[in-house]
Design an enzyme around this catalytic site. Structure first.
Site, mmCIF file in Angstrom:
data_model
loop_
_atom_site.group_PDB
_atom_site.id
_atom_site.type_symbol
_atom_site.label_atom_id
_atom_site.label_comp_id
_atom_site.label_asym_id
_atom_site.label_seq_id
_atom_site.Cartn_x
_atom_site.Cartn_y
_atom_site.Cartn_z
ATOM 1 C CE1 TYR A 12 56.631 64.464 -26.092
ATOM 2 C CE2 TYR A 12 58.822 63.549 -25.727
ATOM 3 C CZ TYR A 12 58.005 64.518 -26.284
ATOM 4 O OH TYR A 12 58.547 65.512 -27.057
ATOM 5 C CE LYS A 23 56.599 65.214 -30.818
ATOM 6 N NZ LYS A 23 55.839 66.438 -31.218
ATOM 7 C CB THR A 57 61.351 64.604 -29.403
ATOM 8 O OG1 THR A 57 62.319 64.336 -28.392
ATOM 9 C CG2 THR A 57 60.439 63.392 -29.533
ATOM 10 C CG ASP A 58 66.694 63.920 -28.556
ATOM 11 O OD1 ASP A 58 65.637 63.877 -27.876
ATOM 12 O OD2 ASP A 58 67.771 64.330 -28.093
ATOM 13 C CD GLU A 59 62.392 62.270 -24.642
ATOM 14 O OE1 GLU A 59 61.617 61.372 -24.271
ATOM 15 O OE2 GLU A 59 62.673 63.248 -23.946
HETATM 16 P P1 NAD Z 1 54.956 72.734 -24.267
HETATM 17 O O1 NAD Z 1 54.333 71.633 -23.492
HETATM 18 O O2 NAD Z 1 55.662 73.832 -23.554
HETATM 19 O O3 NAD Z 1 53.851 73.441 -25.202
HETATM 20 C C1 NAD Z 1 52.892 72.702 -25.916
HETATM 21 C C2 NAD Z 1 51.800 73.671 -26.362
HETATM 22 O O4 NAD Z 1 50.852 72.938 -27.143
HETATM 23 C C3 NAD Z 1 51.025 74.304 -25.210
HETATM 24 O O5 NAD Z 1 50.884 75.690 -25.427
HETATM 25 C C4 NAD Z 1 49.669 73.596 -25.233
HETATM 26 O O6 NAD Z 1 48.607 74.408 -24.765
HETATM 27 C C5 NAD Z 1 49.534 73.285 -26.718
HETATM 28 N N1 NAD Z 1 48.664 72.133 -26.986
HETATM 29 C C6 NAD Z 1 48.655 70.923 -26.352
HETATM 30 N N2 NAD Z 1 47.701 70.134 -26.886
HETATM 31 C C7 NAD Z 1 47.119 70.836 -27.898
HETATM 32 C C8 NAD Z 1 46.095 70.552 -28.842
HETATM 33 N N3 NAD Z 1 45.452 69.372 -28.857
HETATM 34 N N4 NAD Z 1 45.749 71.510 -29.747
HETATM 35 C C9 NAD Z 1 46.374 72.725 -29.744
HETATM 36 N N5 NAD Z 1 47.344 73.046 -28.852
HETATM 37 C C10 NAD Z 1 47.726 72.118 -27.957
HETATM 38 O O7 NAD Z 1 55.923 72.014 -25.315
HETATM 39 P P2 NAD Z 1 57.328 72.507 -25.906
HETATM 40 O O8 NAD Z 1 58.410 72.114 -24.975
HETATM 41 O O9 NAD Z 1 57.191 73.914 -26.350
HETATM 42 O O10 NAD Z 1 57.429 71.524 -27.170
HETATM 43 C C11 NAD Z 1 56.877 71.922 -28.431
HETATM 44 C C12 NAD Z 1 57.068 70.790 -29.421
HETATM 45 O O11 NAD Z 1 58.457 70.485 -29.541
HETATM 46 C C13 NAD Z 1 56.393 69.465 -29.000
HETATM 47 O O12 NAD Z 1 55.876 68.873 -30.145
HETATM 48 C C14 NAD Z 1 57.531 68.643 -28.418
HETATM 49 O O13 NAD Z 1 57.281 67.270 -28.590
HETATM 50 C C15 NAD Z 1 58.692 69.105 -29.279
HETATM 51 N N6 NAD Z 1 60.027 69.037 -28.655
HETATM 52 C C16 NAD Z 1 60.261 69.610 -27.447
HETATM 53 C C17 NAD Z 1 61.549 69.600 -26.912
HETATM 54 C C18 NAD Z 1 61.870 70.244 -25.584
HETATM 55 O O14 NAD Z 1 62.996 70.095 -25.101
HETATM 56 N N7 NAD Z 1 60.964 70.987 -24.970
HETATM 57 C C19 NAD Z 1 62.574 68.962 -27.604
HETATM 58 C C20 NAD Z 1 62.286 68.341 -28.828
HETATM 59 C C21 NAD Z 1 61.007 68.404 -29.357
HETATM 60 O O1 DAU Z 2 65.017 65.081 -25.734
HETATM 61 C C1 DAU Z 2 63.994 65.982 -26.072
HETATM 62 C C2 DAU Z 2 62.934 65.964 -25.000
HETATM 63 O O2 DAU Z 2 63.449 66.699 -23.898
HETATM 64 C C3 DAU Z 2 61.592 66.552 -25.457
HETATM 65 O O3 DAU Z 2 61.082 65.759 -26.490
HETATM 66 C C4 DAU Z 2 60.606 66.606 -24.289
HETATM 67 O O4 DAU Z 2 59.416 67.246 -24.705
HETATM 68 C C5 DAU Z 2 61.245 67.408 -23.171
HETATM 69 O O5 DAU Z 2 60.396 67.426 -22.045
HETATM 70 C C6 DAU Z 2 62.599 66.806 -22.784
HETATM 71 O O6 DAU Z 2 62.425 65.496 -22.178
HETATM 72 P P1 DAU Z 2 63.310 65.023 -20.919
HETATM 73 O O7 DAU Z 2 62.609 63.933 -20.234
HETATM 74 O O8 DAU Z 2 64.730 64.781 -21.331
HETATM 75 O O9 DAU Z 2 63.297 66.404 -20.078
HETATM 76 P P2 DAU Z 2 63.088 66.699 -18.514
HETATM 77 O O10 DAU Z 2 63.410 68.152 -18.316
HETATM 78 O O11 DAU Z 2 61.807 66.180 -18.008
HETATM 79 O O12 DAU Z 2 64.269 65.845 -17.864
HETATM 80 C C7 DAU Z 2 65.633 66.067 -18.241
HETATM 81 C C8 DAU Z 2 66.461 65.036 -17.497
HETATM 82 O O13 DAU Z 2 66.459 65.377 -16.107
HETATM 83 C C9 DAU Z 2 65.919 63.628 -17.582
HETATM 84 O O14 DAU Z 2 67.003 62.705 -17.626
HETATM 85 C C10 DAU Z 2 65.130 63.446 -16.290
HETATM 86 C C11 DAU Z 2 65.908 64.305 -15.304
HETATM 87 N N1 DAU Z 2 65.123 64.939 -14.226
HETATM 88 C C12 DAU Z 2 63.990 65.623 -14.574
HETATM 89 C C13 DAU Z 2 63.219 66.213 -13.597
HETATM 90 C C14 DAU Z 2 61.958 66.980 -13.968
HETATM 91 C C15 DAU Z 2 65.548 64.859 -12.930
HETATM 92 O O15 DAU Z 2 66.615 64.249 -12.622
HETATM 93 N N2 DAU Z 2 64.794 65.455 -11.957
HETATM 94 C C16 DAU Z 2 63.635 66.127 -12.230
HETATM 95 O O16 DAU Z 2 62.964 66.616 -11.284
#
Ligand code: NAD
Ligand code: DAU
Length: 356
Positions: free
Chosen positions: A159, A163, A133-135
Site C-alpha cells: 500500500y 502511494k 499518506t504519512d506511511e
Molecule cells: P477509502 O478506502 O475509504 O475510500 C476510497 C474510495 O475510492 C472508495 O469510495 C472507492 O470506491 C474509491 N476508488 C477506489 N478505486 C477507485 C478507482 N480506480 N477509481 C475511482 N474510485 C476509486 O479510503 P479513505 O480512507 O477515504 O482514503 C482516501 C485517500 O486518503 C486515499 O488516497 C488514502 O490513501 C488517503 N489517506 C487515508 C488515510 C486514512 O487514515 N484513512 C490517511 C492518509 C491518507
Molecule cells: O497512516 C495513514 C494510514 O492510516 C492511511 O494511509 C491508510 O489508508 C489507513 O488505512 C491507515 O493505515 P493503518 O494501517 O495505520 O490503519 P489500520 O486502521 O488498518 O490500523 C491501525 C493500527 O492498528 C495499525 O498499527 C494496525 C493495528 N490493527 C489494525 C487492525 C485492523 C490492529 O491491531 N488490529 C486490527 O484488527
C-alpha cells in the site's frame, strides 16, 4: 464554479464533500468506482442536491475522465481515489498498483490534456491536489523526530509503496509539464463513515456485537490520529493557499499506541453503552498474529502547514474519539448496510479462527 473530487464515496472523500457543499456554493462532481469501500449511503443527504453530481467510474478511464473534464470544466481536482487498506494490500497488491499507481498516472494525463487546453486565467488558477499518506516515510523508532516533508521516502507495505509511487508521479508531472499540483501527506484519520475494516470502527463494532477486539502483536505500535473533519479543513486550506509543487504534512499531534486507543474506546463504551453483565469491554481484547512488516511508529510534524497556511487541528484525540464513538452508536443502520457479505468474507480471511 465546479470541482472534481475522486473517491468521494469513501471515508475521507465522503466527509470532504459533505463539508464542502455545506461551506461553498460550488458544484462537486464526484467520480468513484464504488469498490467495496465506496458507499453512497454516506452521501444520502445529498440525494436532492443539484450541486452534487455523482458519476460511477474509474480514475484510470481516460475517455470517461476526459469527457467529464470537458463537460464540467472544473477549477480543481482533489484526488482521494485509492485502495487504502494495508492488510488488503498484503493479501493482494495488484489492485493497489492498478489504482494507486496506474490510475493516478492516467488521471494526471487526462488532467494535463485538459489543463493545456484552458485559457490563460483558468489555467493559472487550476489546481490538482493529491491526497497521500504519512506511511510513505516508513517507520520511526521511539527516539526519532516526527516525519517532516523533507524525510526520505521509505515505504514498507505494498500500500505505502503504491502511494509513494503516486506521489512521485504527481511531483514529476509538476516538474516536467508544469501541472499545478499540491500534495498532502496525512496521518491516521478517524471519525464518521469510516469503513469497519480499520482499527477504530472495527473495535467499536466488534465491542457492541460482543466479539473479540483484535490487537496485532503487542499493541505497542504508535499512530498519530487526526479527526477526519480536521483533515478536510486542511485540504481546503491547502487548495486555497498552498504553494504550487509543495507537499504538506497533516497530523493531529496525537501519538498513541494501539492498545491505548482500544482501551480508550472500551472506557467510552463502558460509559455510553455499558455491557449487560456489568463487565468492561476491555475483557474482549484479544492479542492476534501481527501484521507482516508492521510499521512500528508513525508521527507527523505539522509545523509547515501551521506556519505557512495557519492550519491547526480543532479536535484533540479525547474530543474526537468521544464524538466518533457516539456517532457509531447512533448510526448503526449505516454500519449494518456496509457490513455486506463481502465484508464478512474479508474478516474470515484476515482473522480466521483467531477472532470469532
Ligand atoms: P477509502 O478506502 O475509504 O475510500 C476510497 C474510495 O475510492 C472508495 O469510495 C472507492 O470506491 C474509491 N476508488 C477506489 N478505486 C477507485 C478507482 N480506480 N477509481 C475511482 N474510485 C476509486 O479510503 P479513505 O480512507 O477515504 O482514503 C482516501 C485517500 O486518503 C486515499 O488516497 C488514502 O490513501 C488517503 N489517506 C487515508 C488515510 C486514512 O487514515 N484513512 C490517511 C492518509 C491518507
Ligand atoms: O497512516 C495513514 C494510514 O492510516 C492511511 O494511509 C491508510 O489508508 C489507513 O488505512 C491507515 O493505515 P493503518 O494501517 O495505520 O490503519 P489500520 O486502521 O488498518 O490500523 C491501525 C493500527 O492498528 C495499525 O498499527 C494496525 C493495528 N490493527 C489494525 C487492525 C485492523 C490492529 O491491531 N488490529 C486490527 O484488527
Amino acid at each position: 464554479m465546479t470541482i472534481l473530487v475522486t473517491g468521494a464515496a469513501g471515508f475521507i472523500g465522503g466527509n470532504f464533500v459533505l463539508d464542502w457543499l455545506a461551506a461553498h456554493d460550488e458544484t462537486v462532481v464526484n467520480l468513484d468506482k464504488l469498490t467495496y469501500a465506496g458507499n453512497l449511503d454516506t452521501l444520502s443527504s445529498l440525494a436532492d442536491n443539484p450541486r452534487h453530481i455523482f458519476v460511477r467510474g474509474d480514475i484510470g478511464d481516460r475517455e470517461l475522465v476526459g469527457r467529464l473534464l470537458a463537460t464540467y470544466q472544473p477549477r480543481a481536482i482533489v484526488n482521494f481515489a485509492a485502495e487504502s487498506h494495508v492488510d488488503r494490500s498484503i493479501h493482494g497488491p495488484m489492485d493497489f498498483i492498478q489504482t494507486n499507481v496506474v490510475g493516478t498516472c492516467n488521471l494526471l494525463e487526462s488532467t494535463r490534456e485538459y489543463w493545456n487546453g484552458l485559457a490563460e486565467a483558468p489555467k493559472a488558477a487550476f489546481r490538482f491536489l493529491h491526497v497521500s499518506t504519512d506511511e510513505v516515510y516508513g517507520s520511526l523508532t521511539p527516539a526519532d523526530e516526527p516525519f517532516r516533508e523533507t524525510n526520505r521516502y521509505e515505504p514498507n507495505s505494498p500500500y505505502s509503496a503504491s502511494k509513494a509511487a503516486s506521489d512521485h508521479m504527481v511531483r514529476a508531472w509538476h516538474h516536467t509539464y508544469g501541472l499545478p499540483v499540491l500534495t498532502t501527506n496525512c496521518s491516521n484519520n478517524y471519525g464518521p463513515y469510516h469503513f469497519p475494516e480499520k482499527l477504530i470502527p472495527l473495535v467499536i463494532l466488534n465491542a457492541v456485537k460482543g466479539k473479540a477486539l483484535p490487537i496485532y502483536g503487542d499493541g505497542m505500535q504508535v499512530r498519530d490520529w487526526l479527526y477526519v473533519k480536521d483533515h478536510c479543513s486542511a485540504i481546503r486550506r491547502v487548495l486555497e493557499a498552498g504553494r504550487l509543487g509543495e507537499t504538506y504534512n497533516v497530523g493531529g499531534w496525537n501519538e498513541k499506541p494501539n492498545i491505548e486507543v482500544v482501551k480508550t474506546i472500551c472506557a467510552l463504551l463502558d460509559e455510553m453503552r455499558p455491557r449487560d453483565d456489568g463487565k468492561s469491554y476491555t475483557d474482549q481484547i484479544t492479542y492476534v498474529t501481527d501484521r507482516p512488516g508492521h510499521d512500528r511508529r508513525y508521527a507527523i510534524d505539522a509545523t509547515k502547514i501551521e506556519k505557512e497556511l495557519g492550519w491547526k487541528p480543532a479536535e484533540t484525540f479525547e474530543t474526537g474519539i468521544r464524538k466518533t464513538v457516539s456517532w457509531y452508536l447512533t448510526h448503526m443502520a449505516w454500519v449494518e448496510n456496509v457490513v455486506s457479505g463481502g465484508y464478512r468474507a474479508w474478516v474470515e480471511k484476515q482473522y480466521g479462527s483467531e477472532v470469532v
